[in-house]
Design a protein around this motif. Structure first.
Motif, PDB file in Angstrom:
ATOM      1  N   ASP A 201       0.842  -1.196   0.000  1.00 39.38           N
ATOM      2  CA  ASP A 201       0.000   0.000   0.000  1.00 39.38           C
ATOM      3  C   ASP A 201       0.878   1.247   0.000  1.00 39.38           C
ATOM      4  OD1 ASP A 201      -2.282   1.514  -0.057  1.00 39.38           O
ATOM      5  OD2 ASP A 201      -3.145   0.656   1.768  1.00 39.38           O
ATOM      6  N   TYR A 202       0.214   2.392  -0.196  1.00 37.86           N
ATOM      7  CA  TYR A 202       0.905   3.670  -0.199  1.00 37.86           C
ATOM      8  C   TYR A 202       1.116   4.168   1.229  1.00 37.86           C
ATOM      9  CZ  TYR A 202      -0.033   3.949  -5.196  1.00 37.86           C
ATOM     10  OH  TYR A 202      -0.068   3.698  -6.543  1.00 37.86           O
ATOM     11  N   THR A 203       2.250   4.815   1.452  1.00 34.34           N
ATOM     12  CA  THR A 203       2.498   5.500   2.714  1.00 34.34           C
ATOM     13  C   THR A 203       1.801   6.864   2.676  1.00 34.34           C
ATOM     14  OG1 THR A 203       4.486   6.543   1.850  1.00 34.34           O
ATOM     15  CG2 THR A 203       4.753   4.394   2.908  1.00 34.34           C
ATOM     16  N   ASP A 204       1.766   7.534   3.815  1.00 29.78           N
ATOM     17  CA  ASP A 204       1.185   8.878   3.847  1.00 29.78           C
ATOM     18  C   ASP A 204       1.967   9.831   2.945  1.00 29.78           C
ATOM     19  OD1 ASP A 204      -0.755   8.042   5.613  1.00 29.78           O
ATOM     20  OD2 ASP A 204       0.298   8.772   7.397  1.00 29.78           O
ATOM     21  N   CYS A 205       3.307   9.805   3.038  1.00 27.72           N
ATOM     22  CA  CYS A 205       4.088  10.725   2.201  1.00 27.72           C
ATOM     23  C   CYS A 205       3.988  10.327   0.734  1.00 27.72           C
ATOM     24  CB  CYS A 205       5.543  10.788   2.658  1.00 27.72           C
ATOM     25  SG  CYS A 205       6.519   9.308   2.362  1.00 27.72           S
ATOM     26  N   GLY A 206       3.764   9.028   0.472  1.00 30.74           N
ATOM     27  CA  GLY A 206       3.564   8.597  -0.901  1.00 30.74           C
ATOM     28  C   GLY A 206       2.313   9.190  -1.504  1.00 30.74           C
ATOM     29  N   ARG A 207       1.243   9.219  -0.711  1.00 31.14           N
ATOM     30  CA  ARG A 207      -0.022   9.799  -1.191  1.00 31.14           C
ATOM     31  C   ARG A 207       0.062  11.323  -1.289  1.00 31.14           C
ATOM     32  NH1 ARG A 207      -4.182   6.030  -1.033  1.00 31.14           N
ATOM     33  NH2 ARG A 207      -3.805   4.185   0.243  1.00 31.14           N
ATOM     34  N   LEU A 208       0.757  11.941  -0.350  1.00 35.75           N
ATOM     35  CA  LEU A 208       0.797  13.397  -0.299  1.00 35.75           C
ATOM     36  C   LEU A 208       1.816  14.010  -1.268  1.00 35.75           C
ATOM     37  CD1 LEU A 208       0.598  13.861   3.578  1.00 35.75           C
ATOM     38  CD2 LEU A 208      -1.181  14.475   1.930  1.00 35.75           C
ATOM     39  N   VAL A 209       2.938  13.333  -1.459  1.00 35.91           N
ATOM     40  CA  VAL A 209       4.037  13.921  -2.227  1.00 35.91           C
ATOM     41  C   VAL A 209       4.282  13.161  -3.535  1.00 35.91           C
ATOM     42  CG1 VAL A 209       6.475  14.596  -2.168  1.00 35.91           C
ATOM     43  CG2 VAL A 209       5.096  14.703  -0.073  1.00 35.91           C
ATOM     44  N   GLY A 210       4.332  11.835  -3.484  1.00 36.75           N
ATOM     45  CA  GLY A 210       4.558  11.041  -4.682  1.00 36.75           C
ATOM     46  C   GLY A 210       6.019  10.726  -4.918  1.00 36.75           C
ATOM     47  N   HIS A 211       6.279   9.650  -5.654  1.00 33.18           N
ATOM     48  CA  HIS A 211       7.652   9.154  -5.763  1.00 33.18           C
ATOM     49  C   HIS A 211       8.551  10.018  -6.634  1.00 33.18           C
ATOM     50  CE1 HIS A 211       6.036   7.190  -9.430  1.00 33.18           C
ATOM     51  NE2 HIS A 211       7.284   7.166  -9.855  1.00 33.18           N
ATOM     52  N   LEU A 212       7.993  10.814  -7.551  1.00 30.77           N
ATOM     53  CA  LEU A 212       8.854  11.676  -8.356  1.00 30.77           C
ATOM     54  C   LEU A 212       9.570  12.693  -7.466  1.00 30.77           C
ATOM     55  CD1 LEU A 212       6.690  12.440 -11.538  1.00 30.77           C
ATOM     56  CD2 LEU A 212       8.323  10.604 -11.171  1.00 30.77           C
ATOM     57  N   LEU A 213       8.810  13.411  -6.657  1.00 23.59           N
ATOM     58  CA  LEU A 213       9.408  14.421  -5.782  1.00 23.59           C
ATOM     59  C   LEU A 213      10.248  13.791  -4.675  1.00 23.59           C
ATOM     60  CD1 LEU A 213       6.476  16.993  -5.438  1.00 23.59           C
ATOM     61  CD2 LEU A 213       8.502  17.139  -6.876  1.00 23.59           C
ATOM     62  N   LEU A 214       9.795  12.660  -4.154  1.00 21.49           N
ATOM     63  CA  LEU A 214      10.555  11.990  -3.097  1.00 21.49           C
ATOM     64  C   LEU A 214      11.903  11.506  -3.628  1.00 21.49           C
ATOM     65  CD1 LEU A 214       7.635   9.953  -1.492  1.00 21.49           C
ATOM     66  CD2 LEU A 214       8.865  11.851  -0.418  1.00 21.49           C
ATOM     67  N   GLY A 215      11.908  11.009  -4.859  1.00 25.33           N
ATOM     68  CA  GLY A 215      13.160  10.571  -5.462  1.00 25.33           C
ATOM     69  C   GLY A 215      14.098  11.729  -5.735  1.00 25.33           C
ATOM     70  N   ILE A 241      14.137  12.437 -14.092  1.00 22.78           N
ATOM     71  CA  ILE A 241      13.279  11.883 -13.045  1.00 22.78           C
ATOM     72  C   ILE A 241      11.891  12.524 -13.120  1.00 22.78           C
ATOM     73  CG2 ILE A 241      13.051  11.412 -10.579  1.00 22.78           C
ATOM     74  CD1 ILE A 241      15.591  10.247 -11.992  1.00 22.78           C
ATOM     75  N   ALA A 242      11.870  13.847 -13.277  1.00 18.64           N
ATOM     76  CA  ALA A 242      10.604  14.577 -13.272  1.00 18.64           C
ATOM     77  C   ALA A 242       9.733  14.253 -14.479  1.00 18.64           C
ATOM     78  CB  ALA A 242      10.872  16.081 -13.216  1.00 18.64           C
ATOM     79  N   SER A 243      10.348  13.885 -15.599  1.00 15.94           N
ATOM     80  CA  SER A 243       9.585  13.713 -16.845  1.00 15.94           C
ATOM     81  C   SER A 243       9.376  12.260 -17.248  1.00 15.94           C
ATOM     82  CB  SER A 243      10.298  14.451 -17.985  1.00 15.94           C
ATOM     83  OG  SER A 243      11.546  13.850 -18.269  1.00 15.94           O
ATOM     84  N   HIS A 244       9.818  11.306 -16.437  1.00 12.40           N
ATOM     85  CA  HIS A 244       9.850   9.926 -16.932  1.00 12.40           C
ATOM     86  C   HIS A 244       8.471   9.272 -17.034  1.00 12.40           C
ATOM     87  CE1 HIS A 244       9.804   8.379 -12.688  1.00 12.40           C
ATOM     88  NE2 HIS A 244       9.326   7.290 -13.243  1.00 12.40           N
ATOM     89  N   HIS A 245       7.419   9.920 -16.550  1.00  9.28           N
ATOM     90  CA  HIS A 245       6.068   9.410 -16.807  1.00  9.28           C
ATOM     91  C   HIS A 245       5.565   9.818 -18.185  1.00  9.28           C
ATOM     92  CE1 HIS A 245       4.751   8.510 -12.383  1.00  9.28           C
ATOM     93  NE2 HIS A 245       5.785   7.802 -12.783  1.00  9.28           N
ATOM     94  N   GLY A 246       6.275  10.710 -18.837  1.00 10.63           N
ATOM     95  CA  GLY A 246       6.024  10.995 -20.232  1.00 10.63           C
ATOM     96  C   GLY A 246       5.027  12.082 -20.546  1.00 10.63           C
ATOM     97  N   TYR A 247       3.959  12.179 -19.756  1.00 10.70           N
ATOM     98  CA  TYR A 247       2.887  13.122 -20.058  1.00 10.70           C
ATOM     99  C   TYR A 247       2.426  13.815 -18.773  1.00 10.70           C
ATOM    100  CZ  TYR A 247       2.646  10.703 -24.542  1.00 10.70           C
ATOM    101  OH  TYR A 247       2.968  10.156 -25.760  1.00 10.70           O
ATOM    102  N   LEU A 248       1.942  15.029 -18.914  1.00  8.31           N
ATOM    103  CA  LEU A 248       1.462  15.774 -17.747  1.00  8.31           C
ATOM    104  C   LEU A 248       0.320  15.038 -17.064  1.00  8.31           C
ATOM    105  CD1 LEU A 248       1.465  19.410 -19.221  1.00  8.31           C
ATOM    106  CD2 LEU A 248       3.332  18.182 -18.078  1.00  8.31           C
ATOM    107  N   GLU A 249      -0.581  14.447 -17.866  1.00  8.09           N
ATOM    108  CA  GLU A 249      -1.744  13.762 -17.285  1.00  8.09           C
ATOM    109  C   GLU A 249      -1.361  12.463 -16.566  1.00  8.09           C
ATOM    110  OE1 GLU A 249      -2.050  13.094 -21.848  1.00  8.09           O
ATOM    111  OE2 GLU A 249      -1.265  14.587 -20.442  1.00  8.09           O
ATOM    112  N   TYR A 250      -0.138  11.987 -16.771  1.00  7.85           N
ATOM    113  CA  TYR A 250       0.346  10.796 -16.070  1.00  7.85           C
ATOM    114  C   TYR A 250       1.183  11.158 -14.842  1.00  7.85           C
ATOM    115  CZ  TYR A 250      -1.071   8.089 -20.196  1.00  7.85           C
ATOM    116  OH  TYR A 250      -1.778   7.509 -21.217  1.00  7.85           O
ATOM    117  N   GLY A 251       1.231  12.448 -14.519  1.00  8.27           N
ATOM    118  CA  GLY A 251       1.877  12.856 -13.278  1.00  8.27           C
ATOM    119  C   GLY A 251       3.226  13.525 -13.414  1.00  8.27           C
ATOM    120  N   SER A 252       3.769  13.601 -14.627  1.00  2.43           N
ATOM    121  CA  SER A 252       5.047  14.289 -14.801  1.00  2.43           C
ATOM    122  C   SER A 252       4.822  15.797 -14.910  1.00  2.43           C
ATOM    123  CB  SER A 252       5.765  13.791 -16.052  1.00  2.43           C
ATOM    124  OG  SER A 252       6.441  12.585 -15.804  1.00  2.43           O
ATOM    125  N   PRO A 253       5.579  16.605 -14.157  1.00  3.42           N
ATOM    126  CA  PRO A 253       5.427  18.063 -14.264  1.00  3.42           C
ATOM    127  C   PRO A 253       6.038  18.624 -15.539  1.00  3.42           C
ATOM    128  CG  PRO A 253       7.165  17.522 -12.715  1.00  3.42           C
ATOM    129  CD  PRO A 253       6.520  16.229 -13.091  1.00  3.42           C
TER     130      PRO A 253
END
Length: 306
Positions: A201-215, A241-253
């Motif tokens: 499951d997700y941790t609290d910081c995982g839900r609040l911040v996400g692995h891109l920023l945490l990494g 790291i910030a763009s590796h999801h490829g698209y803005l709608e997939y979570g990359s800034p």
């Protein structure tokens, strides 16, 4: 389908209460057996339960396996809570040896990197025993791809190997060191985003911040310990790291804007998708022919005899 009687231990991964058409309550479960195989369970006679089933409970179940709408479903008649049981007996694990994968990853990375600053960065990571231990055992996702202990390491090793191959193929314009290090660290934040305790499951910081920023935060921590680390090199790596999801709608800034970032996006997605295929076919026991329709993949998968 012939009915198969079940009397086994299971770990409850998820449980939800619903109502039938005539407003009678029933429970739906997602369960792992002792071989880490996932089951969908349903129980109508919930008055027979003398406890409130919760995620993380280890239970003894009596029931039958049946075919419902083309899917195997565990219809539960009785459920008993067990105390003092280990969750490790149920959580899925990578089929590969974690220590061998880690050593292979370390060797592949350090033997291929020539840039002194990027090599120092990787050495700091591999010498960080607490972080590496988390990295070795972490899942890569809750359910989508590599959702098991060691899944992050398995996925990362695969992406790194693809990066080594493609950096040679596109050697005229790809910085092989940058691509390799971005591949190593692209999902590092998942060691903080996910946990495998009472299921995955997700941790609290995982839900609040996400692995891109945490990494990115963890990578910056290492970079700050390296004297005169080039600012441009840092920006290029963080961009990957910030763009590796490829698209803005997939979570990359940011969209991938360098050769290395674009390749990383595609090899990460490729490895994840192929694992999706494997997970679906193995879960449904498909040796040859079609799987059921998968909503995430938006297709059925055909497995042919190679």
């Amino acid at each position: 389908m012939e009915l198969n009687i079940v009397e086994e231990r299971f770990l409850i991964i998820d449980v939800n209460e619903n109502l039938t058409k005539d407003n009678k309550p029933y429970l739906r479960f997602i369960l792992y057996d002792e071989k880490s195989k996932q089951y969908s369970g349903i129980m109508f006679n919930i008055k027979n339960i003398n406890f409130r089933p919760s995620k993380g409970d280890i239970v003894k179940i009596n029931g039958i396996l049946q075919n419902y709408n083309g899917q195997v479903q565990l219809k539960i008649s009785k459920m008993f809570k067990l105390e003092g049981e280990s969750h490790d007996d149920f959580l899925p694990r990578s089929m590969y040896d974690l220590n061998i994968m880690l050593e292979t990853l370390k060797k592949t990375v350090l033997e291929n990197i020539k840039d002194e600053y990027l090599k120092k960065l990787c050495v700091l990571f591999f010498e960080d025993n607490e972080t590496v231990e988390k990295f070795k055992k972490s899942p890569a996702a809750k359910s989508i791809h590599h959702p098991y202990i060691g899944g992050l390491l398995e996925h990362t090793l695969s992406v790194v190997r693809l990066a080594v191959f493609l950096s040679k193929h596109y050697s005229d314009y790809v910085n092989s060191d940058l691509l390799l290090v971005g591949s190593l660290f692209h999902d590092l934040g998942k060691i903080y985003e996910l946990e495998a305790k009472e299921g995955i499951d997700y941790t609290d910081c995982g839900r609040l911040v996400g692995h891109l920023l945490l990494g990115i935060e963890k990578i910056n921590e290492y970079i700050n310990r390296i004297d005169s680390f080039p600012a441009t090199l840092k920006n290029l790596l963080i961009h990957m790291i910030a763009s590796h999801h490829g698209y803005l709608e997939y979570g990359s800034p940011q969209l991938p804007k360098t050769y290395e970032a674009l390749i990383l996006y595609y090899i990460d997605d490729l490895d994840a998708k192929l694992n999706n295929f494997n997970q679906l076919l193995e879960r449904e026991g498909v040796d040859e022919g079609w799987s059921s329709y998968n909503k995430i993949l938006e297709r059925q998968i055909f497995k042919h005899n190679r």
